[in-house]
Motif scaffolding. Sequence first.
Motif, PDB file in Angstrom:
ATOM      1  N   PRO A  39       0.670  -1.107  -0.231  1.00  0.00           N
ATOM      2  CA  PRO A  39       0.005  -0.162   0.199  1.00  0.00           C
ATOM      3  C   PRO A  39       1.048   1.472  -0.115  1.00  0.00           C
ATOM      4  O   PRO A  39       1.737   1.227   0.692  1.00  0.00           O
ATOM      5  CB  PRO A  39      -0.708  -0.049   1.365  1.00  0.00           C
ATOM      6  N   THR A  40       0.301   2.226  -0.781  1.00  0.00           N
ATOM      7  CA  THR A  40       1.062   3.392  -0.895  1.00  0.00           C
ATOM      8  C   THR A  40       0.425   4.663  -0.553  1.00  0.00           C
ATOM      9  O   THR A  40      -0.867   4.714  -1.456  1.00  0.00           O
ATOM     10  CB  THR A  40       2.034   3.545  -2.136  1.00  0.00           C
ATOM     11  N   ASN A  41       0.733   5.781   0.154  1.00  0.00           N
ATOM     12  CA  ASN A  41      -0.133   6.835   0.271  1.00  0.00           C
ATOM     13  C   ASN A  41       0.592   7.965  -0.899  1.00  0.00           C
ATOM     14  O   ASN A  41       1.200   8.868  -0.645  1.00  0.00           O
ATOM     15  CB  ASN A  41      -0.046   7.478   1.460  1.00  0.00           C
ATOM     16  N   SER A  42       0.197   7.738  -2.304  1.00  0.00           N
ATOM     17  CA  SER A  42       0.766   8.361  -3.290  1.00  0.00           C
ATOM     18  C   SER A  42      -0.111   9.766  -3.451  1.00  0.00           C
ATOM     19  O   SER A  42      -1.029   9.962  -2.688  1.00  0.00           O
ATOM     20  CB  SER A  42       0.599   7.737  -4.630  1.00  0.00           C
ATOM     21  N   VAL A  67      -7.775  -1.940   1.449  1.00  0.00           N
ATOM     22  CA  VAL A  67      -6.924  -2.150   2.542  1.00  0.00           C
ATOM     23  C   VAL A  67      -6.067  -0.950   2.348  1.00  0.00           C
ATOM     24  O   VAL A  67      -5.687  -0.327   3.602  1.00  0.00           O
ATOM     25  CB  VAL A  67      -6.126  -3.401   2.275  1.00  0.00           C
ATOM     26  N   SER A  68      -5.628  -0.475   1.441  1.00  0.00           N
ATOM     27  CA  SER A  68      -4.933   0.806   1.198  1.00  0.00           C
ATOM     28  C   SER A  68      -5.425   1.948   1.869  1.00  0.00           C
ATOM     29  O   SER A  68      -5.018   2.942   2.853  1.00  0.00           O
ATOM     30  CB  SER A  68      -4.069   1.045   0.087  1.00  0.00           C
ATOM     31  N   LEU A  69      -6.595   2.039   1.056  1.00  0.00           N
ATOM     32  CA  LEU A  69      -7.531   3.359   1.697  1.00  0.00           C
ATOM     33  C   LEU A  69      -7.776   3.410   3.149  1.00  0.00           C
ATOM     34  O   LEU A  69      -7.964   4.346   4.009  1.00  0.00           O
ATOM     35  CB  LEU A  69      -8.835   3.255   0.890  1.00  0.00           C
ATOM     36  N   ASN A  70      -8.148   2.124   3.700  1.00  0.00           N
ATOM     37  CA  ASN A  70      -8.472   2.058   5.080  1.00  0.00           C
ATOM     38  C   ASN A  70      -7.286   2.349   6.074  1.00  0.00           C
ATOM     39  O   ASN A  70      -7.461   2.723   6.944  1.00  0.00           O
ATOM     40  CB  ASN A  70      -9.145   0.881   5.269  1.00  0.00           C
ATOM     41  N   VAL A 151     -11.955  10.325 -16.046  1.00  0.00           N
ATOM     42  CA  VAL A 151     -11.515   9.305 -15.242  1.00  0.00           C
ATOM     43  C   VAL A 151     -10.414   9.940 -14.291  1.00  0.00           C
ATOM     44  O   VAL A 151      -9.495  10.692 -14.830  1.00  0.00           O
ATOM     45  CB  VAL A 151     -10.828   8.140 -16.008  1.00  0.00           C
ATOM     46  N   ILE A 152     -10.441   9.732 -12.965  1.00  0.00           N
ATOM     47  CA  ILE A 152      -9.332  10.318 -12.071  1.00  0.00           C
ATOM     48  C   ILE A 152      -8.845   8.926 -11.502  1.00  0.00           C
ATOM     49  O   ILE A 152      -8.914   8.107 -10.703  1.00  0.00           O
ATOM     50  CB  ILE A 152      -9.897  10.892 -10.839  1.00  0.00           C
ATOM     51  N   LEU A 153      -7.402   8.766 -11.923  1.00  0.00           N
ATOM     52  CA  LEU A 153      -6.433   7.638 -11.606  1.00  0.00           C
ATOM     53  C   LEU A 153      -5.907   8.018 -10.269  1.00  0.00           C
ATOM     54  O   LEU A 153      -5.230   9.197 -10.218  1.00  0.00           O
ATOM     55  CB  LEU A 153      -5.680   7.161 -12.709  1.00  0.00           C
ATOM     56  N   ALA A 154      -5.657   6.934  -9.537  1.00  0.00           N
ATOM     57  CA  ALA A 154      -4.901   7.091  -8.161  1.00  0.00           C
ATOM     58  C   ALA A 154      -4.054   5.806  -7.936  1.00  0.00           C
ATOM     59  O   ALA A 154      -4.588   4.779  -7.734  1.00  0.00           O
ATOM     60  CB  ALA A 154      -5.612   7.559  -6.949  1.00  0.00           C
ATOM     61  N   GLU A 155      -2.762   5.997  -7.447  1.00  0.00           N
ATOM     62  CA  GLU A 155      -2.044   4.757  -7.227  1.00  0.00           C
ATOM     63  C   GLU A 155      -2.174   4.695  -5.790  1.00  0.00           C
ATOM     64  O   GLU A 155      -1.952   5.180  -4.898  1.00  0.00           O
ATOM     65  CB  GLU A 155      -0.394   5.053  -7.396  1.00  0.00           C
ATOM     66  N   ALA A 156      -2.764   3.255  -5.522  1.00  0.00           N
ATOM     67  CA  ALA A 156      -3.396   3.010  -4.092  1.00  0.00           C
ATOM     68  C   ALA A 156      -2.060   2.121  -3.497  1.00  0.00           C
ATOM     69  O   ALA A 156      -1.961   1.954  -2.415  1.00  0.00           O
ATOM     70  CB  ALA A 156      -4.726   2.633  -3.882  1.00  0.00           C
ATOM     71  N   TYR A 157      -1.530   1.474  -4.567  1.00  0.00           N
ATOM     72  CA  TYR A 157      -0.602   0.341  -3.832  1.00  0.00           C
ATOM     73  C   TYR A 157       0.614   0.077  -5.056  1.00  0.00           C
ATOM     74  O   TYR A 157       0.209   0.424  -6.176  1.00  0.00           O
ATOM     75  CB  TYR A 157      -1.242  -0.998  -3.482  1.00  0.00           C
ATOM     76  N   MET A 158       1.618  -0.496  -4.809  1.00  0.00           N
ATOM     77  CA  MET A 158       2.709  -0.898  -5.497  1.00  0.00           C
ATOM     78  C   MET A 158       2.755  -2.188  -5.949  1.00  0.00           C
ATOM     79  O   MET A 158       2.682  -3.119  -5.145  1.00  0.00           O
ATOM     80  CB  MET A 158       3.884  -0.355  -5.115  1.00  0.00           C
TER      81      MET A 158
END
Length: 256
Positions: A39-42, A67-70, A151-158
């Motif tokens: 998980p990453t808080n990008s 899991v990352s957002l939580n 579309v709004i893309l977001a990196e939630a995990y690597m």
Amino acid sequence: MSKPVVAITRPKDRAKNACDIVEELGGEAVLAPTLDLKPTNSQSLKELVERKDELDWIIFTSPTTIVSLNKFYPDFLKSLDCKIAVIGNKTGRLVEKQGLKVDLMPHDFTAEGLIEEFERRNITSQTIGIPRTASARATLPEGLEELGNKVILAEAYMSLFPMNEDAVKELIEKIENNQIDAITFTSPLTVRNFFEIADEKKKLAKLLNENLLTVCIGPITARILDIYGITYIYPDTYTVRDMMELLFKTWREENE
């Protein structure tokens, strides 16, 4: 009949269910993750969270996103005021465990299946958030944009190269020693990384074709196996349980 030894290559934090199913069906699981998830808080995830009130839809493509957002934004999910689409039963169940309603889940658990469902429902001119791994295919955002959505893309995990290469090398050694009966792959990266670690890729591919039953979760992963010339099967429904049930059915038919 002896019980089959089945190699599991999926990430460690997702592997328990697969190992449990193998044992439930009468086999022995060998875990050798060829992919790690972190998980990453990008910055893009921060921006998505800040823009949550703009969203008409949010799409969850894997449990790791939730899991990352939580982890980083524990109040985010409960504050959502938009429709939710998911790919896959497991992701859908996890969304519902958060007390949320799944508005759309395609029958075909792929990006293509979700795009087809959006098109069938004529969902257009919507703002859609997609938190996921940066290494994911461009198919989903591009397909939704072609339908006229924003579309709004977001990196939630690597999605990372496996931290424990030794476990994968030990698996390859067991394959060479004819100690593995079947191998499973649940994403394109699990295949790519597996062969990246192998010193003799052509030899490994030959061993898989001659000595092992190779089962993948669906057609997207199958395309990467095609690149390496691997013979494979996959289930009609793209879930881990369906993959394992097909594996055991096929293995038993071949070893009666």
